[in-house]
Scaffold this motif. Structure first.
Motif, mmCIF file in Angstrom:
data_model
loop_
_atom_site.group_PDB
_atom_site.id
_atom_site.type_symbol
_atom_site.label_atom_id
_atom_site.label_comp_id
_atom_site.label_asym_id
_atom_site.label_seq_id
_atom_site.Cartn_x
_atom_site.Cartn_y
_atom_site.Cartn_z
ATOM 1 N N ASP A 202 0.838 -1.210 0.000
ATOM 2 C CA ASP A 202 0.000 0.000 0.000
ATOM 3 C C ASP A 202 0.869 1.255 0.000
ATOM 4 O OD1 ASP A 202 -2.368 -1.395 -0.058
ATOM 5 O OD2 ASP A 202 -2.704 -1.320 2.107
ATOM 6 N N GLU A 203 1.932 1.239 0.794
ATOM 7 C CA GLU A 203 2.832 2.400 0.842
ATOM 8 C C GLU A 203 3.595 2.538 -0.469
ATOM 9 O OE1 GLU A 203 4.454 5.797 2.245
ATOM 10 O OE2 GLU A 203 2.842 4.591 3.148
ATOM 11 N N GLN A 204 4.028 1.425 -1.072
ATOM 12 C CA GLN A 204 4.693 1.481 -2.370
ATOM 13 C C GLN A 204 3.745 2.032 -3.438
ATOM 14 O OE1 GLN A 204 6.043 -2.549 -3.021
ATOM 15 N NE2 GLN A 204 8.048 -2.144 -2.110
ATOM 16 N N LYS A 205 2.478 1.640 -3.316
ATOM 17 C CA LYS A 205 1.477 2.124 -4.274
ATOM 18 C C LYS A 205 1.323 3.645 -4.169
ATOM 19 C CE LYS A 205 -3.269 1.123 -5.775
ATOM 20 N NZ LYS A 205 -3.932 2.397 -5.514
ATOM 21 N N LEU A 441 17.983 14.326 -19.828
ATOM 22 C CA LEU A 441 18.528 13.000 -19.542
ATOM 23 C C LEU A 441 19.168 12.958 -18.160
ATOM 24 C CD1 LEU A 441 19.226 10.132 -20.419
ATOM 25 C CD2 LEU A 441 21.301 11.046 -21.508
ATOM 26 N N ASP A 442 19.804 14.051 -17.761
ATOM 27 C CA ASP A 442 20.390 14.107 -16.415
ATOM 28 C C ASP A 442 19.310 14.035 -15.346
ATOM 29 O OD1 ASP A 442 22.955 14.388 -17.467
ATOM 30 O OD2 ASP A 442 22.703 16.559 -17.682
ATOM 31 N N VAL A 443 18.165 14.666 -15.623
ATOM 32 C CA VAL A 443 17.043 14.620 -14.668
ATOM 33 C C VAL A 443 16.504 13.206 -14.555
ATOM 34 C CG1 VAL A 443 14.745 15.519 -14.155
ATOM 35 C CG2 VAL A 443 16.466 17.018 -15.186
ATOM 36 N N VAL A 444 16.369 12.556 -15.693
ATOM 37 C CA VAL A 444 15.838 11.181 -15.695
ATOM 38 C C VAL A 444 16.726 10.263 -14.860
ATOM 39 C CG1 VAL A 444 15.414 9.165 -17.143
ATOM 40 C CG2 VAL A 444 14.649 11.422 -17.888
ATOM 41 N N ASN A 445 18.015 10.375 -15.021
ATOM 42 C CA ASN A 445 18.932 9.522 -14.279
ATOM 43 C C ASN A 445 18.821 9.739 -12.765
ATOM 44 O OD1 ASN A 445 19.944 8.369 -16.624
ATOM 45 N ND2 ASN A 445 21.575 9.895 -16.835
ATOM 46 N N VAL A 446 18.715 10.985 -12.374
ATOM 47 C CA VAL A 446 18.614 11.291 -10.936
ATOM 48 C C VAL A 446 17.254 10.846 -10.395
ATOM 49 C CG1 VAL A 446 18.611 13.142 -9.235
ATOM 50 C CG2 VAL A 446 20.267 13.179 -11.106
ATOM 51 N N GLN A 447 16.196 11.060 -11.170
ATOM 52 C CA GLN A 447 14.868 10.623 -10.741
ATOM 53 C C GLN A 447 14.807 9.098 -10.570
ATOM 54 O OE1 GLN A 447 12.422 12.333 -13.841
ATOM 55 N NE2 GLN A 447 11.773 14.035 -12.514
ATOM 56 N N THR A 448 15.413 8.382 -11.507
ATOM 57 C CA THR A 448 15.440 6.921 -11.421
ATOM 58 C C THR A 448 16.182 6.460 -10.171
ATOM 59 O OG1 THR A 448 15.379 6.745 -13.838
ATOM 60 C CG2 THR A 448 16.136 4.815 -12.600
ATOM 61 N N THR A 449 17.295 7.126 -9.879
ATOM 62 C CA THR A 449 18.061 6.776 -8.683
ATOM 63 C C THR A 449 17.271 7.070 -7.412
ATOM 64 O OG1 THR A 449 20.145 7.234 -9.835
ATOM 65 C CG2 THR A 449 20.197 7.207 -7.436
ATOM 66 N N ALA A 450 16.605 8.203 -7.387
ATOM 67 C CA ALA A 450 15.823 8.573 -6.205
ATOM 68 C C ALA A 450 14.677 7.596 -5.977
ATOM 69 C CB ALA A 450 15.290 9.998 -6.360
ATOM 70 N N LEU A 451 13.954 7.244 -7.060
ATOM 71 C CA LEU A 451 12.844 6.296 -6.920
ATOM 72 C C LEU A 451 13.349 4.930 -6.474
ATOM 73 C CD1 LEU A 451 9.873 5.558 -7.214
ATOM 74 C CD2 LEU A 451 10.294 5.105 -9.652
ATOM 75 N N SER A 452 14.476 4.505 -7.027
ATOM 76 C CA SER A 452 15.053 3.219 -6.640
ATOM 77 C C SER A 452 15.391 3.199 -5.151
ATOM 78 C CB SER A 452 16.309 2.940 -7.470
ATOM 79 O OG SER A 452 16.941 1.749 -7.054
ATOM 80 N N ASN A 453 15.907 4.300 -4.629
ATOM 81 C CA ASN A 453 16.225 4.376 -3.204
ATOM 82 C C ASN A 453 14.965 4.393 -2.345
ATOM 83 O OD1 ASN A 453 19.300 4.910 -2.401
ATOM 84 N ND2 ASN A 453 18.954 5.764 -4.431
ATOM 85 N N GLU A 454 13.943 5.088 -2.812
ATOM 86 C CA GLU A 454 12.681 5.107 -2.073
ATOM 87 C C GLU A 454 12.106 3.687 -1.946
ATOM 88 O OE1 GLU A 454 11.162 7.521 -0.591
ATOM 89 O OE2 GLU A 454 11.802 9.430 -1.476
ATOM 90 N N ARG A 455 12.106 2.967 -3.063
ATOM 91 C CA ARG A 455 11.551 1.612 -3.056
ATOM 92 C C ARG A 455 12.439 0.644 -2.269
ATOM 93 N NH1 ARG A 455 8.889 -0.263 -8.634
ATOM 94 N NH2 ARG A 455 7.847 -1.596 -7.089
ATOM 95 N N SER A 456 13.738 0.858 -2.312
ATOM 96 C CA SER A 456 14.658 -0.001 -1.561
ATOM 97 C C SER A 456 14.434 0.140 -0.057
ATOM 98 C CB SER A 456 16.111 0.332 -1.897
ATOM 99 O OG SER A 456 16.408 0.019 -3.235
ATOM 100 N N VAL A 457 14.190 1.366 0.393
ATOM 101 C CA VAL A 457 13.928 1.583 1.821
ATOM 102 C C VAL A 457 12.646 0.878 2.245
ATOM 103 C CG1 VAL A 457 13.302 3.339 3.527
ATOM 104 C CG2 VAL A 457 15.246 3.717 2.004
ATOM 105 N N LEU A 458 11.612 0.958 1.401
ATOM 106 C CA LEU A 458 10.358 0.279 1.722
ATOM 107 C C LEU A 458 10.531 -1.241 1.693
ATOM 108 C CD1 LEU A 458 7.662 2.409 -0.161
ATOM 109 C CD2 LEU A 458 7.970 2.162 2.311
ATOM 110 N N THR A 459 11.279 -1.728 0.708
ATOM 111 C CA THR A 459 11.517 -3.172 0.629
ATOM 112 C C THR A 459 12.294 -3.662 1.839
ATOM 113 O OG1 THR A 459 11.517 -3.098 -1.793
ATOM 114 C CG2 THR A 459 12.540 -5.005 -0.765
#
Length: 489
Positions: A202-205, A441-459
């Motif tokens: 639910d939180e990931q959603k 493209l620089d924004v996309v890379n940073v956004q992807t990294t940030a989202l990956s970290n957010e999901r990793s913390v929840l996981t």
């Protein structure tokens, strides 16, 4: 071939029979076979991974039994209570336990005399031996016999066969009760884990929904910049790809959540179609888990208690097998009335009675009794090995989950720092992109990294919650042998 010697004299004086019965009662103080001793098991002084954990105190919440209440979620408490009363696997084990209790009552009943009452009418004929006899004379050979009889028999437990059998049945019933508790604990653990994972989903959603909104705004802004000639078409394609990929991840969560929701429904004995669990905004917090000493694990885990009671039953069965070498002594008494006419059937001249002991023993059985003793001793050795292996497995599970939680705790600190840095990097990158200083493209890379970290913390939070449930279950939950194995029936 088995020869069985039987001696059944009829005593003329009931006093002698009574004296023999008292003698049998006196002799029944002995019981063949080994008396039970709990198998020795060396336990460590403390768990290897116990550093940083506090020892349990009598006032700890874990000792109350409802261990799932440590997570402080009222909805979770209700789900587990429904499981306790409606789960079909629990119902199966509960029925097995009732069968075991019935066997205990049956074994106790064997200590008491058996009382039988019968009434019958028999018609018989006897030929006259003359082929020329008339029909009338032939009919005169038919005779009716009316009989009623009351009989009492009692097997004296001289060698303790019945007592060893009762001991085995009681131990088996206690093992069945511990099996029920073990299965219940396993299912409770499974439900709590499913519930916690569902809440993390639910939180990931919510995280992905907010991310999709942010990516949608970025796509709109990039499209506007493309129309104004500020950005190229490649930036629009990158923003579009990023948005659709995140939307696909969001859709995938629907399937994952449905699996946990359906599993919870079945654990509660419901059809998935009749159960829905609304989303909430709160994830239960990690509880403070008190740690038992390793020696206390032998009393707190129902699977260990079940294995130990199986050893007790196997030990008693050795005595039952050895008692077969000795004669069985049965005391019986019969009395009633028998007559050829119904009118004076119940009358003093037609009464009969008999009283006396029956001593029976097997003289030769081709080694069957010896083989049965060897078999029961081998079963005992097997159950002792199973008990010791169950204890070792219990120690292993606790050690594994202790180190797992400790590693997850250390990892959580590092990942939280990484998440804070990713969020700050994303903020700075967005500002630079809005100022036209960097490409999308620089924004996309940073956004992807940030989202990956957010999901990793929840996981990681999900993994820590699951590991905490597994540790509590490995410690035996709120069960203990002192209150959990009391067979009264």
């Amino acid at each position: 071939m088995t020869d069985r010697l039987q001696i059944k004299p009829v005593l003329q004086r009931p006093v002698r029979w009574l004296g023999l019965g008292l003698c049998a009662v006196f002799l029944s103080a002995c019981a063949v076979g080994p008396d039970y001793k709990k198998p020795e098991m060396t336990t460590p002084a403390q768990f290897k991974q116990a550093e940083g954990w506090r020892q349990a105190a009598p006032s700890d919440a874990l000792a109350r039994g409802a261990w799932w209440e440590l997570y402080g979620d009222a909805q979770l408490n209700g789900l587990v209570e429904k499981l306790n009363s409606s789960n079909q696997t629990v119902a199966q084990f509960e029925a097995q336990y009732r069968q075991a209790k019935a066997l205990v009552r049956s074994a106790r009943g064997a200590f008491f005399p058996t009382l039988d009452l019968s009434a019958s009418k028999n018609r018989s004929s006897q030929g006259t031996g003359s082929s020329s006899s008339s029909l009338t004379s032939s009919s005169s050979g038919i005779r009716d016999t009316y009989s009623t009889q009351l009989g009492v028999s009692w097997e004296a437990d001289v060698w303790g066969k019945l007592r060893r059998g009762l001991e085995a049945d009681k131990a088996s019933a206690q093992a069945s009760l511990a099996d029920l508790a073990s299965m219940q604990l396993s299912l409770q653990s499974e439900l709590v884990q499913n519930y916690l994972q569902l809440r993390v989903i639910d939180e990931q959603k919510r995280l992905l929904e907010s991310t999709v909104d942010a990516y949608q705004r970025s796509l709109t802004m990039t499209q506007n910049q493309y129309r104004a000639g500020i950005s190229g078409k490649d930036a629009v394609a990158q923003a579009q790809t990023q948005l659709k990929t995140t939307q696909a991840d969001l859709i995938d969560l629907i399937w994952q959540r449905a699996q946990f929701e359906n599993a919870i429904a079945v654990l509660m004995g419901q059809a998935p179609a009749d159960f829905n669990l609304a989303a909430t905004t709160v994830i239960p917090a990690l509880p403070q888990i008190p740690l038992e000493l390793p020696s206390q694990l032998l009393e707190r885990r129902p699977d260990i208690a079940a294995a130990e009671r199986s050893v007790m039953a196997a030990n008693a069965n050795i005595g039952v097998a050895k008692a077969a070498y000795y004669p069985d002594l049965t005391l019986s008494m019969k009395g009633g009335y028998s007559s050829s006419t119904f009118t004076n059937w119940i009358s003093l001249p037609n009464r009969f009675w008999s009283v006396g002991p029956q001593l029976a023993m097997t003289l030769f059985d081709g080694g069957q009794r010896s083989a049965e003793v060897d078999r029961t001793e081998a079963v005992y050795d097997q159950t002792v090995a199973q008990y010791r292996q169950t204890v070792l497995n219990g120690f292993q599970e606790v050690e594994n989950h202790l180190v797992q939680l400790k590693v997850y705790e250390d990892e959580a600190g590092v990942r939280t720092e990484a998440l804070m840095s990713a969020r700050e990097s994303l903020r700075l990158t967005n500002n630079q992109y809005k100022a036209g200083l960097i490409a999308y493209l620089d924004v996309v890379n940073v956004q992807t990294t940030a989202l990956s970290n957010e999901r990793s913390v929840l996981t990681l939070l999900q993994s820590r919650l699951i590991a905490s449930v597994q540790l509590i279950a490995a410690l035996g939950g709120g069960w203990n042998a002192e209150s959990g194995l009391n067979i009264q029936e």
